[in-house]
Scaffold this active site. Structure first.
Site, mmCIF file in Angstrom:
data_model
loop_
_atom_site.group_PDB
_atom_site.id
_atom_site.type_symbol
_atom_site.label_atom_id
_atom_site.label_comp_id
_atom_site.label_asym_id
_atom_site.label_seq_id
_atom_site.Cartn_x
_atom_site.Cartn_y
_atom_site.Cartn_z
ATOM 1 N N HIS A 75 9.207 -1.289 -0.634
ATOM 2 C CA HIS A 75 8.630 -2.816 -0.611
ATOM 3 C C HIS A 75 8.666 -3.998 -0.369
ATOM 4 C CE1 HIS A 75 4.586 -1.056 -2.515
ATOM 5 N NE2 HIS A 75 5.586 -0.399 -3.164
ATOM 6 N N GLU B 48 -1.429 -8.124 3.242
ATOM 7 C CA GLU B 48 -0.974 -8.093 4.882
ATOM 8 C C GLU B 48 -1.489 -8.914 5.405
ATOM 9 O OE1 GLU B 48 -3.492 -3.782 4.134
ATOM 10 O OE2 GLU B 48 -1.807 -5.477 3.182
#
Length: 388
Positions: A272, A302
């Site tokens: 991540h 995102e």
């Protein structure tokens, strides 16, 4: 105790009050606060010395006291200059203080004249207040809201004018007032007004600091903590206003929705932390394409949105393709450096129609984004289904 003595002590207490306020603001780190803090310490000391002037040796009562008060005013100007990102001009301000003290000494020991000493002080203090007003006006491009700045400029201008009037009056009435503590109506008026100069200017400074802190808090609330893009909430608020403006003025408006292709795979493969760096990199690259009037926001994990005021769908498609290319063309460089894995983005384009809502505009852009994914990703697709 005389009325003048009481006025000076009250003025000193106001400086103490301003000190307490400034002390609470010191940890903000905003430039200028420390200089204003020093100014109020010096002003408090000077006002107390003025109040007890008759019990003090002449040098302390005249030269030292006026020098301390002049230094307080100089520190106030230095604070405003620091607040607006300018140098303190310490050598010039120090020279001004020394020149004021020299003038007071001249009209104390060589030509004993209370009126001329008062004029010397008024000229110096007026010049300092004029400098404060000029400094604020020169920094007007950085004004966040107008009221605190205009208030402080106005007070500095009024004080400058007051010192000018005082100089003229004392120059033409040299024999009427012979001491700062003399309880004449004229002297009481000018002492009362002069005593509260620094507290009033400090109040203006505190207003400016408060305005700065509010702007910083608002910016922090409206900016995504990771990427620096605008937040979803800020985007929706801004977009609603822009849609109303576009309708009112009959202007075009377009929207881009984009996200990182295979972002889950990037997170699963590289972690991540790397995924976060990809999002940061995307925002930096997008910033090279969008205009200053465009609104770039992170609206999901995102997923990002770009509002393009006064932009047709065709022009928006060109912007979308440039943005996609800005990311795709750097794949090789990222692969070599190993700093970030190669990644691409897909983009959906839509334009405002009639009286539709933001929800409708985003729904059509989202459908275009879904089409871009279905067509193989790494592409920009308009709402009509044509690849940009």
């Amino acid at each position: 105790m005389s009325s003048t003595f009481n006025i000076l002590i009250v003025g000193a207490l106001f400086c103490v009050l301003m000190l307490l306020v400034l002390t609470s603001l010191l940890r903000s780190g905003i430039p200028g606060i420390r200089e204003w803090w020093v100014a109020n310490v010096l002003a408090c000391l000077a006002l107390v010395l003025y109040a007890f002037g008759r019990e003090l040796p002449p040098f302390i009562g005249y030269e030292l006291t006026n020098g301390v008060y002049a230094a307080a005013a100089a520190a106030m100007l230095a604070g405003f200059r620091r607040f607006y990102g300018r140098s303190r001009m310490t050598p010039w301000l120090a020279a001004g203080v020394l020149l004021a003290v020299a003038a007071i000494a001249l009209f104390h020991y060589r030509f004993d004249s209370y009126a001329m000493r008062t004029i010397a002080v008024a000229v110096f203090q007026g010049a300092i207040c004029l400098g404060i007003a000029v400094t604020i006006m020169r920094g007007r491009s950085d004004w966040r809201s107008h009221y605190p700045s205009l208030f402080t400029v106005g007070m500095a201008a009024v004080i400058t004018l007051g010192h000018g009037i005082r100089s003229v009056i004392y120059l033409t009435h040299t024999g009427e007032v012979t001491s700062l503590l003399q309880p004449s109506p004229l002297n009481l008026f000018f002492v009362s007004a002069g005593t509260f100069v620094l507290p009033v200017l400090t109040f203006g400074a505190v207003m400016l600091v408060h305005d700065t802190m509010l702007a910083a808090a608002e910016l922090a609330a409206n900016r995504d903590f990771l990427t620096g893009a605008w937040t979803r909430r800020a985007f929706f608020e801004h977009s609603e206003r822009e849609i109303l403006r576009a309708r009112r003025m009959g202007r075009q408006l377009s929207l881009l929705l984009l996200d990182v292709d295979h972002f889950k795979k990037i997170n699963d493969t590289h972690g991540h932390g790397v995924g976060d760096q990809v999002l940061i990199d995307l925002v930096k690259r997008a910033a090279t394409v969008v205009r200053g009037v465009d609104y770039f926001a992170r609206v999901g994990g995102e997923e990002f949105a770009v509002l393009l005021p006064e932009t047709s769908r065709e022009a928006a498609a060109v912007v979308a393709e440039r943005m996609r290319a800005a990311v795709a063309q750097s794949d090789a460089a990222r692969g070599k450096s190993k700093a970030l894995p190669p990644y691409t983005i897909s983009i959906g384009v839509s334009s405002l129609r009639g009286f539709e809502s933001l929800h409708d505009l985003m729904r059509r852009a989202d459908a275009a984004l879904y089409a871009a994914k279905a067509m193989g990703r790494n592409r920009a697709v308009s709402e009509a289904g044509a690849e940009a």
